[in-house]
Design a protein around this motif. Sequence first.
Motif, mmCIF file in Angstrom:
data_model
loop_
_atom_site.group_PDB
_atom_site.id
_atom_site.type_symbol
_atom_site.label_atom_id
_atom_site.label_comp_id
_atom_site.label_asym_id
_atom_site.label_seq_id
_atom_site.Cartn_x
_atom_site.Cartn_y
_atom_site.Cartn_z
ATOM 1 N N LEU A 188 0.820 -1.205 0.000
ATOM 2 C CA LEU A 188 0.000 0.000 0.000
ATOM 3 C C LEU A 188 0.854 1.256 0.000
ATOM 4 C CD1 LEU A 188 -2.927 1.048 0.166
ATOM 5 C CD2 LEU A 188 -2.715 0.928 2.660
ATOM 6 N N ARG A 189 0.557 2.153 -0.953
ATOM 7 C CA ARG A 189 1.239 3.452 -1.035
ATOM 8 C C ARG A 189 0.221 4.509 -1.440
ATOM 9 N NH1 ARG A 189 6.168 4.634 -5.197
ATOM 10 N NH2 ARG A 189 7.263 3.149 -3.803
ATOM 11 N N ASP A 190 -0.089 5.414 -0.529
ATOM 12 C CA ASP A 190 -0.977 6.544 -0.851
ATOM 13 C C ASP A 190 -2.282 6.081 -1.511
ATOM 14 O OD1 ASP A 190 0.965 8.294 0.126
ATOM 15 O OD2 ASP A 190 1.920 8.481 -1.836
ATOM 16 N N SER A 191 -2.976 5.156 -0.873
ATOM 17 C CA SER A 191 -4.271 4.636 -1.343
ATOM 18 C C SER A 191 -4.172 3.893 -2.670
ATOM 19 C CB SER A 191 -5.295 5.777 -1.470
ATOM 20 O OG SER A 191 -5.487 6.402 -0.218
ATOM 21 N N HIS A 192 -2.970 3.480 -3.032
ATOM 22 C CA HIS A 192 -2.747 2.663 -4.216
ATOM 23 C C HIS A 192 -1.971 1.413 -3.804
ATOM 24 C CE1 HIS A 192 -3.704 6.470 -6.142
ATOM 25 N NE2 HIS A 192 -3.761 5.876 -7.311
ATOM 26 N N LEU A 193 -2.131 0.364 -4.599
ATOM 27 C CA LEU A 193 -1.326 -0.829 -4.404
ATOM 28 C C LEU A 193 -0.222 -0.873 -5.448
ATOM 29 C CD1 LEU A 193 -3.927 -3.641 -3.625
ATOM 30 C CD2 LEU A 193 -2.443 -2.415 -2.031
ATOM 31 N N LEU A 194 0.961 -1.213 -4.989
ATOM 32 C CA LEU A 194 2.141 -1.310 -5.848
ATOM 33 C C LEU A 194 2.231 -2.750 -6.356
ATOM 34 C CD1 LEU A 194 4.683 0.255 -6.817
ATOM 35 C CD2 LEU A 194 5.825 -0.561 -4.742
ATOM 36 N N LEU A 195 2.041 -2.944 -7.664
ATOM 37 C CA LEU A 195 1.926 -4.278 -8.234
ATOM 38 C C LEU A 195 2.955 -4.527 -9.334
ATOM 39 C CD1 LEU A 195 -1.966 -4.507 -8.636
ATOM 40 C CD2 LEU A 195 -0.573 -5.129 -6.650
ATOM 41 N N PHE A 196 3.404 -5.778 -9.396
ATOM 42 C CA PHE A 196 4.283 -6.261 -10.458
ATOM 43 C C PHE A 196 3.699 -7.573 -10.938
ATOM 44 C CE2 PHE A 196 8.202 -8.728 -11.645
ATOM 45 C CZ PHE A 196 8.593 -7.952 -12.729
ATOM 46 N N GLY A 197 3.704 -7.835 -12.246
ATOM 47 C CA GLY A 197 2.984 -9.008 -12.714
ATOM 48 C C GLY A 197 3.658 -9.822 -13.792
ATOM 49 N N ALA A 198 4.974 -9.646 -13.996
ATOM 50 C CA ALA A 198 5.659 -10.367 -15.067
ATOM 51 C C ALA A 198 5.620 -11.876 -14.834
ATOM 52 C CB ALA A 198 7.106 -9.893 -15.170
ATOM 53 N N ARG A 199 5.479 -12.609 -15.929
ATOM 54 C CA ARG A 199 5.528 -14.072 -15.875
ATOM 55 C C ARG A 199 6.477 -14.546 -16.986
ATOM 56 N NH1 ARG A 199 -0.702 -16.097 -15.201
ATOM 57 N NH2 ARG A 199 -0.823 -15.442 -17.372
ATOM 58 N N TRP A 200 7.757 -14.668 -16.646
ATOM 59 C CA TRP A 200 8.757 -15.098 -17.629
ATOM 60 C C TRP A 200 8.815 -16.619 -17.634
ATOM 61 C CZ3 TRP A 200 14.750 -14.825 -17.333
ATOM 62 C CH2 TRP A 200 15.284 -14.848 -18.637
ATOM 63 N N ARG A 201 8.721 -17.220 -18.807
ATOM 64 C CA ARG A 201 8.605 -18.668 -18.912
ATOM 65 C C ARG A 201 9.714 -19.432 -18.184
ATOM 66 N NH1 ARG A 201 5.419 -21.685 -21.905
ATOM 67 N NH2 ARG A 201 4.741 -19.884 -23.116
ATOM 68 N N PRO A 202 10.981 -18.994 -18.217
ATOM 69 C CA PRO A 202 12.006 -19.752 -17.484
ATOM 70 C C PRO A 202 11.755 -19.866 -15.985
ATOM 71 C CG PRO A 202 13.038 -18.341 -19.109
ATOM 72 C CD PRO A 202 11.581 -17.953 -19.073
ATOM 73 N N LEU A 203 10.896 -19.014 -15.439
ATOM 74 C CA LEU A 203 10.583 -19.078 -14.008
ATOM 75 C C LEU A 203 9.239 -19.759 -13.732
ATOM 76 C CD1 LEU A 203 11.628 -15.513 -12.751
ATOM 77 C CD2 LEU A 203 12.962 -17.630 -12.671
ATOM 78 N N ALA A 204 8.605 -20.326 -14.754
ATOM 79 C CA ALA A 204 7.236 -20.822 -14.610
ATOM 80 C C ALA A 204 7.107 -21.848 -13.495
ATOM 81 C CB ALA A 204 6.757 -21.413 -15.934
ATOM 82 N N SER A 205 8.011 -22.812 -13.436
ATOM 83 C CA SER A 205 7.878 -23.868 -12.425
ATOM 84 C C SER A 205 8.029 -23.311 -11.021
ATOM 85 C CB SER A 205 8.909 -24.969 -12.673
ATOM 86 O OG SER A 205 10.233 -24.459 -12.590
ATOM 87 N N LEU A 206 8.892 -22.324 -10.855
ATOM 88 C CA LEU A 206 9.074 -21.689 -9.542
ATOM 89 C C LEU A 206 7.824 -20.898 -9.153
ATOM 90 C CD1 LEU A 206 11.003 -20.817 -7.168
ATOM 91 C CD2 LEU A 206 11.524 -18.816 -8.573
ATOM 92 N N LEU A 207 7.318 -20.092 -10.063
ATOM 93 C CA LEU A 207 6.177 -19.241 -9.752
ATOM 94 C C LEU A 207 4.926 -20.061 -9.453
ATOM 95 C CD1 LEU A 207 6.676 -16.360 -12.356
ATOM 96 C CD2 LEU A 207 7.374 -16.441 -9.958
ATOM 97 N N GLU A 208 4.794 -21.202 -10.096
ATOM 98 C CA GLU A 208 3.641 -22.058 -9.799
ATOM 99 C C GLU A 208 3.660 -22.537 -8.351
ATOM 100 O OE1 GLU A 208 3.753 -25.189 -12.626
ATOM 101 O OE2 GLU A 208 3.117 -23.929 -14.317
ATOM 102 N N ARG A 209 4.831 -22.698 -7.802
ATOM 103 C CA ARG A 209 4.936 -23.167 -6.410
ATOM 104 C C ARG A 209 4.643 -22.056 -5.412
ATOM 105 N NH1 ARG A 209 10.117 -26.386 -4.548
ATOM 106 N NH2 ARG A 209 8.923 -26.090 -2.624
ATOM 107 N N PHE A 210 4.837 -20.807 -5.835
ATOM 108 C CA PHE A 210 4.693 -19.674 -4.913
ATOM 109 C C PHE A 210 3.763 -18.635 -5.536
ATOM 110 C CE2 PHE A 210 8.743 -21.685 -4.099
ATOM 111 C CZ PHE A 210 8.726 -21.864 -2.720
ATOM 112 N N PRO A 211 2.450 -18.848 -5.432
ATOM 113 C CA PRO A 211 1.500 -17.944 -6.086
ATOM 114 C C PRO A 211 1.480 -16.538 -5.487
ATOM 115 C CG PRO A 211 0.355 -19.515 -4.697
ATOM 116 C CD PRO A 211 1.770 -19.974 -4.759
#
Length: 226
Positions: A109-132
């Motif tokens: 939370l920053r000044d009534s906004h949420l700070l978001l990042f959403g990249a999904r790079w294929r080489p990290l797919a198996s890792l990201l699936e484990r940590f949603p």
Amino acid sequence: MPVTALPDTCPAADALAAGEAAILPNPSPLTYVVAATDPQVVNNAKGRPAGQEVALWVHDDTTWADLSPALDLTPAALDRALDLLRTERVTLLVPLQDATPPPWALSALRDSHLLLFGARWRPLASLLERFPRLYVSSANRTGQAPAATAVHASTMFGPDIHITSADALRDIDTPHHATTMLRIASDGTLTHVRHGAQDLAHGPDPVQYLEHLRTVGGRKGASARW
């Protein structure tokens, strides 16, 4: 042309599962990032105050669906926000409705906004699936430039934080920068907040990048005002 093996993400997964930070790659021209399942761990790794806001990494569709009802965006702007996170890979400040966001999002939370990042790079797919649900920031110690290579990250962070190198998959000869940061309004209007890899690729004036996004949004039939 030889096929380059994907990076081994198992050690990073072990670190994250143990509540530790891990330094992970992004595709060029983005820099490496430091991620963890606890936002304070990210801040501790960077050497900055433990309570400083940390971007929520909304790479998982379920996390995005759980978060969306708290966002003050029209349906068209909501779709565009997700496109900016997934396709443009920017860091995005998104307005909140009056309702309190889920507790796991409060650290972003920053000044009534949420700070978001959403990249999904294929080489990290198996890792990201484990940590949603992860928290993320540029891989740098406070006051230093974000790491463009695994060697650069190792020099800054030392041996105590696991680094997943993917330099063989990245164009390490190109200039690298942290992500551009944008703010999206309820109706989809965009404001440039911080220079980064995405807008610098379009020249020194961020207006050129915003114009590029208008053009892309128009081709996609976006109805939100830019």
